[in-house]
Design an enzyme around this catalytic site. Structure first.
Site, PDB file in Angstrom:
ATOM      1  CG  ASN A  13      41.082  36.709  37.342  1.00 19.20           C
ATOM      2  OD1 ASN A  13      41.673  36.889  38.040  1.00 19.20           O
ATOM      3  ND2 ASN A  13      39.670  38.033  36.815  1.00 19.20           N
ATOM      4  CG  HIS A  16      40.367  34.937  43.560  1.00 24.22           C
ATOM      5  ND1 HIS A  16      40.507  36.272  43.708  1.00 24.22           N
ATOM      6  CD2 HIS A  16      39.936  34.896  42.596  1.00 24.22           C
ATOM      7  CE1 HIS A  16      39.376  36.671  44.046  1.00 24.22           C
ATOM      8  NE2 HIS A  16      39.358  35.772  42.659  1.00 24.22           N
ATOM      9  NE  ARG A  24      49.830  34.747  57.399  1.00 23.55           N
ATOM     10  CZ  ARG A  24      49.884  33.561  58.440  1.00 23.55           C
ATOM     11  NH1 ARG A  24      51.218  33.805  58.135  1.00 23.55           N
ATOM     12  NH2 ARG A  24      49.469  32.895  58.323  1.00 23.55           N
ATOM     13  CG  HIS A  49      38.137  43.784  38.142  1.00 22.13           C
ATOM     14  ND1 HIS A  49      37.685  43.024  39.056  1.00 22.13           N
ATOM     15  CD2 HIS A  49      38.806  45.127  38.712  1.00 22.13           C
ATOM     16  CE1 HIS A  49      36.870  44.266  39.271  1.00 22.13           C
ATOM     17  NE2 HIS A  49      37.384  45.136  39.028  1.00 22.13           N
ATOM     18  NE  ARG A  51      37.026  43.184  42.862  1.00 26.24           N
ATOM     19  CZ  ARG A  51      35.203  43.977  43.310  1.00 26.24           C
ATOM     20  NH1 ARG A  51      35.020  44.447  43.308  1.00 26.24           N
ATOM     21  NH2 ARG A  51      34.599  42.464  41.789  1.00 26.24           N
ATOM     22  NE  ARG A  55      37.226  43.885  46.537  1.00 25.72           N
ATOM     23  CZ  ARG A  55      36.176  43.411  46.367  1.00 25.72           C
ATOM     24  NH1 ARG A  55      36.020  42.437  46.125  1.00 25.72           N
ATOM     25  NH2 ARG A  55      35.284  44.843  46.745  1.00 25.72           N
ATOM     26  CG  HIS A  56      42.106  40.764  43.869  1.00 21.86           C
ATOM     27  ND1 HIS A  56      42.049  41.355  42.545  1.00 21.86           N
ATOM     28  CD2 HIS A  56      41.029  40.536  43.762  1.00 21.86           C
ATOM     29  CE1 HIS A  56      40.837  42.354  42.276  1.00 21.86           C
ATOM     30  NE2 HIS A  56      39.491  40.820  42.486  1.00 21.86           N
ATOM     31  CD  GLU A  79      38.207  40.652  34.600  1.00 20.91           C
ATOM     32  OE1 GLU A  79      38.427  40.387  33.597  1.00 20.91           O
ATOM     33  OE2 GLU A  79      38.274  41.620  36.095  1.00 20.91           O
ATOM     34  CB  THR A 110      32.579  41.306  38.573  1.00 13.56           C
ATOM     35  OG1 THR A 110      34.044  41.434  38.761  1.00 13.56           O
ATOM     36  CG2 THR A 110      31.561  42.068  37.792  1.00 13.56           C
ATOM     37  CD  GLU A 160      34.937  37.678  29.781  1.00 15.44           C
ATOM     38  OE1 GLU A 160      35.767  38.485  30.023  1.00 15.44           O
ATOM     39  OE2 GLU A 160      34.845  37.642  31.549  1.00 15.44           O
ATOM     40  CG  HIS A 203      32.172  35.427  37.501  1.00 17.09           C
ATOM     41  ND1 HIS A 203      31.177  34.506  38.130  1.00 17.09           N
ATOM     42  CD2 HIS A 203      32.647  36.885  37.867  1.00 17.09           C
ATOM     43  CE1 HIS A 203      31.072  35.518  39.484  1.00 17.09           C
ATOM     44  NE2 HIS A 203      32.405  36.206  39.114  1.00 17.09           N
ATOM     45  N   GLY A 204      32.977  32.113  36.946  1.00 14.57           N
ATOM     46  CA  GLY A 204      32.413  30.361  37.958  1.00 14.57           C
ATOM     47  C   GLY A 204      32.837  29.302  36.811  1.00 14.57           C
TER      48      GLY A 204
END
Ligand code: PXP
Length: 256
Positions: A13, A16, A24, A49, A51, A55-56, A79, A110, A160, A203-204
Site C-alpha cells: 500500500n 503514505h 508540501r 486508497h 479517500r 488526503r493522500h 480501496e 481505517t 480482507e 492493517h498494522g
C-alpha cells in the site's frame, strides 16, 4: 486442510508516499515511482486508497497506478468507500480488484471493519456493478461470523480481515487479547474459505507481527503499507519489501 506451501501475495500500500508528497503540496515523492520500485522489489501488487477527502492518493495517482500495473502485468487493488462517486471512478479505472472499506472523515486511518451486515442494501449493488465491470470485489471486515456471512450475501468474492486490533494489542503488550483475536481470524479464515471466499489480511502489519498471520493456511494476500513506508526511511523501500517477503515466505515454509 489447504496445502501450507501455497502461494501468498504481498500487496504494498503506497498511500503514505502520497501523504509525504502532500505535506508540501508538490510532486515529490511520487507514489507511482514508489509503486514501480515496490514491484521491482518483489511486491505482487499495489494497493491504494482514494479517500473522499483525497488526503493522500488523488484521482490522477489512481489512474497512473492502474496504467503502471497494466504495463507491469501486476494487480492494482483500489480501496474505496461504498459511495456513488467512488463507484463511478472505479468503473472507469477498471482495477484488478476493489476493496470496499468503511470511511470516516475524522479517523486517522481505517479504524474498524465494514458493517457488511448492516449495509447490505448499499454494498450489494456496488459490489455487483464492480464485479460486472471485471474487478474482484473484496470487503474489509472484522473476522466475525456475522460479517463473513454478510459479505458472502453482498456478492463479495474476497474478504480482507482487519488486523488492526491484533496489531494494536501486541503493541500494548496485551498478549492474551492478541491471541484471542488471532484465533478469531484463524476460525474466520476457515469459515470464509468454506463459503468460497478468498481470504486476505491487512492493517498494522509489521516485521514483528506478520508471521502468525502469514501462517494462516487460507491467507492468499497480505496488504501492508504504513510500516513498509516507515521502514523505507531507515532501511530503504526495496530492502523493507524484500524483508517482509522473506518473513512471509518463511511463515509459509518456503526457504529463501
Ligand atoms: N488493507 C486495507 C483495507 C486498508 O484500508 C489499509 C490501510 O489503508 C491497509 C490494508 C494497510 O494498512 P497499513 O497501512 O496499516 O499497513
Amino acid at each position: 486442510m489447504l496445502p501450507k506451501l501455497d502461494e501468498i501475495r504481498l500487496g504494498v500500500n503506497i498511500d503514505h508516499v502520497a501523504t509525504l508528497r502532500n505535506a508540501r503540496g508538490g510532486v515529490h515523492p511520487c507514489p507511482v515511482d514508489a509503486a514501480r520500485l515496490a514491484i521491482e522489489a518483489g511486491a505482487d501488487g499495489i494497493t491504494a486508497h482514494l479517500r473522499e477527502d483525497r488526503r493522500h492518493i488523488n484521482d490522477e495517482d489512481m489512474a497512473r497506478l492502474q496504467a503502471l500495473c497494466l504495463e507491469l502485468g501486476k494487480p492494482l487493488n483500489f480501496e474505496l468507500a461504498a459511495t456513488e462517486e467512488m463507484l463511478e471512478i472505479a468503473l472507469v479505472t477498471k482495477p484488478h480488484a476493489v476493496c470496499i472499506v468503511p470511511e470516516n472523515r475524522t479517523e486517522r486511518t481505517t479504524e474498524g471493519g465494514l458493517d457488511a451486515a448492516g449495509l447490505h442494501n448499499q454494498i450489494t449493488p456496488i459490489a455487483r456493478a464492480l464485479a460486472d465491470n471485471g474487478s474482484r470485489v473484496s470487503l474489509f471486515i472484522e473476522a466475525v461470523p456475522r460479517q463473513i456471512e454478510a459479505s458472502y450475501k453482498c456478492a463479495a468474492q474476497v474478504v480482507e480481515f482487519h488486523t488492526g486490533a491484533y496489531a494494536h494489542a501486541l503493541d500494548m503488550g496485551e498478549q492474551g487479547q492478541a491471541d484471542g483475536l488471532l484465533e478469531a481470524m484463524r476460525l474466520g479464515a476457515k469459515h470464509a474459505d468454506d463459503l468460497g471466499l478468498e481470504v486476505h489480511f491487512g492493517h498494522g502489519l509489521t516485521f514483528d507481527n506478520v508471521t502468525p498471520i502469514a501462517e494462516i493456511p487460507e491467507a492468499k494476500e497480505l496488504n501492508i503499507g504504513h510500516f513498509i513506508i516507515g521502514e523505507a526511511v531507515s532501511m530503504g523501500l526495496q530492502p523493507a519489501i524484500a524483508e517482509m517477503r522473506r518473513l512471509i515466505e518463511r511463515a509459509r515454509g518456503v526457504e529463501g
